[in-house]
Every structure is written in C-alpha cells, then in structure tokens.
Design a protein around this motif. Structure first.
Motif, PDB file in Angstrom:
ATOM      1  N   THR A 182       0.812  -1.221   0.000  1.00 36.07           N
ATOM      2  CA  THR A 182       0.000   0.000   0.000  1.00 36.07           C
ATOM      3  C   THR A 182       0.847   1.272   0.000  1.00 36.07           C
ATOM      4  O   THR A 182       0.315   2.363  -0.201  1.00 36.07           O
ATOM      5  CB  THR A 182      -0.933   0.024   1.218  1.00 36.07           C
ATOM      6  N   LYS A 183       2.160   1.152   0.221  1.00 36.63           N
ATOM      7  CA  LYS A 183       3.048   2.327   0.272  1.00 36.63           C
ATOM      8  C   LYS A 183       3.939   2.452  -0.961  1.00 36.63           C
ATOM      9  O   LYS A 183       4.747   3.377  -1.055  1.00 36.63           O
ATOM     10  CB  LYS A 183       3.938   2.246   1.523  1.00 36.63           C
ATOM     11  N   LEU A 184       3.805   1.538  -1.912  1.00 30.47           N
ATOM     12  CA  LEU A 184       4.720   1.507  -3.056  1.00 30.47           C
ATOM     13  C   LEU A 184       4.665   2.765  -3.913  1.00 30.47           C
ATOM     14  O   LEU A 184       5.670   3.161  -4.510  1.00 30.47           O
ATOM     15  CB  LEU A 184       4.412   0.286  -3.930  1.00 30.47           C
TER      16      LEU A 184
ATOM     17  N   LEU B 165      10.725  -5.512  -7.335  1.00 33.65           N
ATOM     18  CA  LEU B 165      10.031  -6.792  -7.525  1.00 33.65           C
ATOM     19  C   LEU B 165       8.920  -6.863  -6.501  1.00 33.65           C
ATOM     20  O   LEU B 165       9.167  -6.987  -5.303  1.00 33.65           O
ATOM     21  CB  LEU B 165      10.998  -7.967  -7.351  1.00 33.65           C
ATOM     22  N   ILE B 166       7.674  -6.760  -6.972  1.00 33.69           N
ATOM     23  CA  ILE B 166       6.551  -6.751  -6.039  1.00 33.69           C
ATOM     24  C   ILE B 166       5.512  -7.794  -6.440  1.00 33.69           C
ATOM     25  O   ILE B 166       5.551  -8.362  -7.547  1.00 33.69           O
ATOM     26  CB  ILE B 166       5.913  -5.347  -5.926  1.00 33.69           C
ATOM     27  N   GLU B 167       4.604  -8.046  -5.526  1.00 35.85           N
ATOM     28  CA  GLU B 167       3.563  -9.052  -5.703  1.00 35.85           C
ATOM     29  C   GLU B 167       2.210  -8.366  -5.565  1.00 35.85           C
ATOM     30  O   GLU B 167       1.939  -7.726  -4.556  1.00 35.85           O
ATOM     31  CB  GLU B 167       3.742 -10.119  -4.616  1.00 35.85           C
ATOM     32  N   THR B 168       1.385  -8.480  -6.601  1.00 38.28           N
ATOM     33  CA  THR B 168       0.056  -7.876  -6.526  1.00 38.28           C
ATOM     34  C   THR B 168      -0.956  -8.778  -7.234  1.00 38.28           C
ATOM     35  O   THR B 168      -0.739  -9.128  -8.394  1.00 38.28           O
ATOM     36  CB  THR B 168       0.049  -6.445  -7.119  1.00 38.28           C
ATOM     37  N   PRO B 169      -2.025  -9.202  -6.535  1.00 40.80           N
ATOM     38  CA  PRO B 169      -2.315  -8.979  -5.120  1.00 40.80           C
ATOM     39  C   PRO B 169      -1.245  -9.606  -4.220  1.00 40.80           C
ATOM     40  O   PRO B 169      -0.677 -10.637  -4.559  1.00 40.80           O
ATOM     41  CB  PRO B 169      -3.664  -9.671  -4.916  1.00 40.80           C
TER      42      PRO B 169
END
Length: 373
Positions: free
Chosen positions: A127-129, A141-145
C-alpha cells in the motif's frame, strides 16, 4: 486467427501447439533426452544439450509467450524463477525494493544471498509503493495482489514512477495468473509466476516462469538458467502445459466460488474481517476492478485467535489444510504458524477450489459453528 485476438478460453487451449498436421498427435509427449545428435558446428542444430534447451520446453515457452505478450523462460519452481531475476539482473552496490508483505521466501532469498554480496534491500508495504522515492533504486520486484492480505497496487502508475527513476519493475503475478492480469501490457518490464499454483492447478508439479518483452532482459535470464543449471524436467514441463489448457475453465469456477464464499464470510458473526478484492468494501477493490480480469480465488479472513483458527481448520472436512493455493481442491492454512508473515494469529488464507460452492459454504458454516460464541 492471431493469438492476440483469441478469447482467453481459446488461447490457453491452443497455447504453444503446432499447426495441425495429418496423422500427427494434437500434442507431443515429453522429450526425455540429455543429448542430441550434433554434427559439425555447435550452432548447427536447434537442440544441442538438455541444459541449454529441450523441445518440450519450447512448446510451453511458446504458449506462455503468446499469453504473456513477451518472451518466456521456464524454471523448475517459482522461487527458481524469482532467483533468476534477482541473481541475473543485480550487482553489488545496487538496490532492490521488495514487498514487506509479500511471499516470505523472496525476502529470505534476498537477505541470505543478495545482501551479503553488497546488494541493498528496501522493504516496502504494497500500500506504500506509490509513496516512495525510487531515484536510488535499480529493481522493484513486487507481488500484486499481495500474499496473504491481497493488497493491490496500480501497476501502470507504479511502472511510470519506477521508469522515471531509471529502474526496472518486475511483477510476481502468481495469485492473479496470466489470465487474471497482464503485467507487461500494464507497463512492467518483467512478469513472473509460480506455476505450481493455479496455472498448473493440480497440486502435482512445482514450476515457474519469467516473461519479458525486453529481449536483453530475457536473454540475460535465459543465460543464467543455462549456466546455473536451474532447469525444469521434461515431464514436469509437459504436465504444466497440459494443466494450462484448463486454466480458464478452472478460474471461472474458482473465482465465482470465491466471490460467494467471501460474501458469506463477510457476514458471519465469528469472522473478524475478510480480505477479498471482489468485495466492494475491500481496500483493493477499486484498483483491482481497473486492472484485473477477475478478483481471484484466494480469500483471507481473520478469526482473531490461533486456537479458534485451528479449531476451524480441524473441523473443516472438505477443506484441505495445506501451505499452497490454486489447486482444484479448496485449501486453507493459518498463515501465522510459519512465523514469517506479519499477520494476525487467527488469519486464515483460503484458496477456494472447484468443488460446488454450496458444499464449500456448508463445510465452512459447519466448521465455524464449532467456534461460535
């Protein structure tokens, strides 16, 4: 018909198949070979040695490339795919942003093998990206959801921000799958997935892949696989290709079931809170509605206490207690039991399967009745 114009149900069934040939099978079986005939120059044949390439890999990579919109390299696990990105694209002195609330093993790998070699790690909640400065960052490198709380970030906005700073954006698309979300078309440089989960969908293979429309990036990742020897077996590759064909069918049932399950849990007196992007009240709903083709099959809900969560799991006859998700069978686990996620002791991650939704809800209702106060 061009693959880009096919509907998802058609695309996954035909992904990676050759044009019909008289008397030929629809699909080739797995190619079990460590060596291939190779006369003359080393580059005179398409296949030379099994650590480099294999015809069974070629078929699946072709199919996944059609679906992802970028060239694909396959791996023997989701973490192997993740390690390929992290190990091939970063050098000492560079900085990576990872999700503080995503899959624990990604953080653990970075801390164990990247940090000691001079790579800086910055952990940021999903939520802060969009709030941080990426000027000194090289890879995100992020995961969504996110897993397991299902927070969602606007990929297009994040890609614009990351690229403005000169960094690369990679998306772990495991939970949504390639049919649920298209990271490359939304601006990401890399899309990766643990195909162990829904893409294969039968809880019988560990697998992963990485896709990119950037030729240099994907060749670097392919070279890492070749030299590191982190390669998938032909049987597992063939099984994933077979599982891929039914992905749309399975997702249609699983996501429809999950929507009804989330609505049921959201009104149950024993449930403290529910996270599911398909609920209009969920913090992820607005962004998920804009960039995802479905809301997924994972529902996370909180029963408040570890003992209550375990009582629920002990009394759920239809739900398998397991640490994976995305299979035909409904699965659940109390995530805090690993001690790696910053979540409530009573949080349960529920992977809704393909059973009839009435049976799933009845089973959940019976299990929840054992903890009702």
């Amino acid at each position: 018909m061009d693959s880009k114009n096919k509907k998802p149900a058609t695309a996954v069934i035909h992904a990676g198949l050759n044009s019909p040939q008289q008397g030929a099978p629809f699909t080739d079986g797995p190619c079990f070979a460590s060596t291939f005939h190779l006369k003359g120059e080393a580059d005179s044949a398409d296949y030379q040695y099994a650590r480099f390439h294999n015809p069974t890999w070629t078929a699946l990579e072709k199919g996944l490339s059609e679906l992802e919109g970028g060239e694909t390299v396959i791996f023997p696990s989701g973490m192997a795919a993740c390690a390929a990105i992290l190990s091939s694209l970063l050098v000492s002195g560079q900085t990576i942003v990872l999700p503080a609330d995503g899959y624990y093993a990604t953080r653990a790998y970075a801390e164990a093998f990247l940090q000691p070699n001079g790579i800086n790690i910055q952990l940021v909640a999903t939520t802060k990206l969009l709030d941080i400065d990426y000027s000194d960052v090289d890879l995100v490198l992020i995961e969504t959801p996110s897993n397991p709380l299902l927070d969602v970030v606007d990929i297009k906005r994040l890609a614009d921000k990351v690229h403005t700073s000169g960094a690369l954006l990679a998306i772990d698309n495991t939970t949504a799958t390639v049919l649920g979300q298209q990271p490359l078309s939304l601006g990401a440089d890399i899309s990766m997935s643990a195909d162990t989960k829904a893409l294969n969908g039968h809880s019988d293979v560990v697998f992963g892949h990485v896709s990119s429309a950037d030729k240099q990036l994907i060749e670097r990742i392919r070279l890492w696989r070749k030299l590191a020897g982190n390669i998938p077996g032909p049987m597992e590759t063939w099984m994933v290709h077979r599982g891929l064909a039914t992905l749309d069918l399975r997702l249609e049932r699983m996501c429809a079931n999950a929507s009804k399950v989330a609505a049921f849990l959201n009104t149950h007196s024993s449930v403290k809170s529910v996270r599911y992007p398909g609920l209009e009240s969920d913090p992820s709903h607005r962004v998920a509605s804009a960039q995802m083709h479905h809301f997924g099959f994972v529902v996370s809900f909180d029963l408040g206490e570890a003992s209550l969560a375990q009582t629920f799991l002990n009394n759920a006859a239809l739900v398998f207690e397991a640490t994976s998700f995305g299979g035909l069978h409904t699965m659940a686990e109390r995530r805090a039991r690993w001690g790696t996620d910053d979540v409530s002791q009573g949080l349960i991650r529920l992977s809704v399967g393909c059973e009839h939704v009435d049976d799933i809800i009845h089973d959940l209702e019976c299990a929840l009745s054992k903890i009702a106060k």
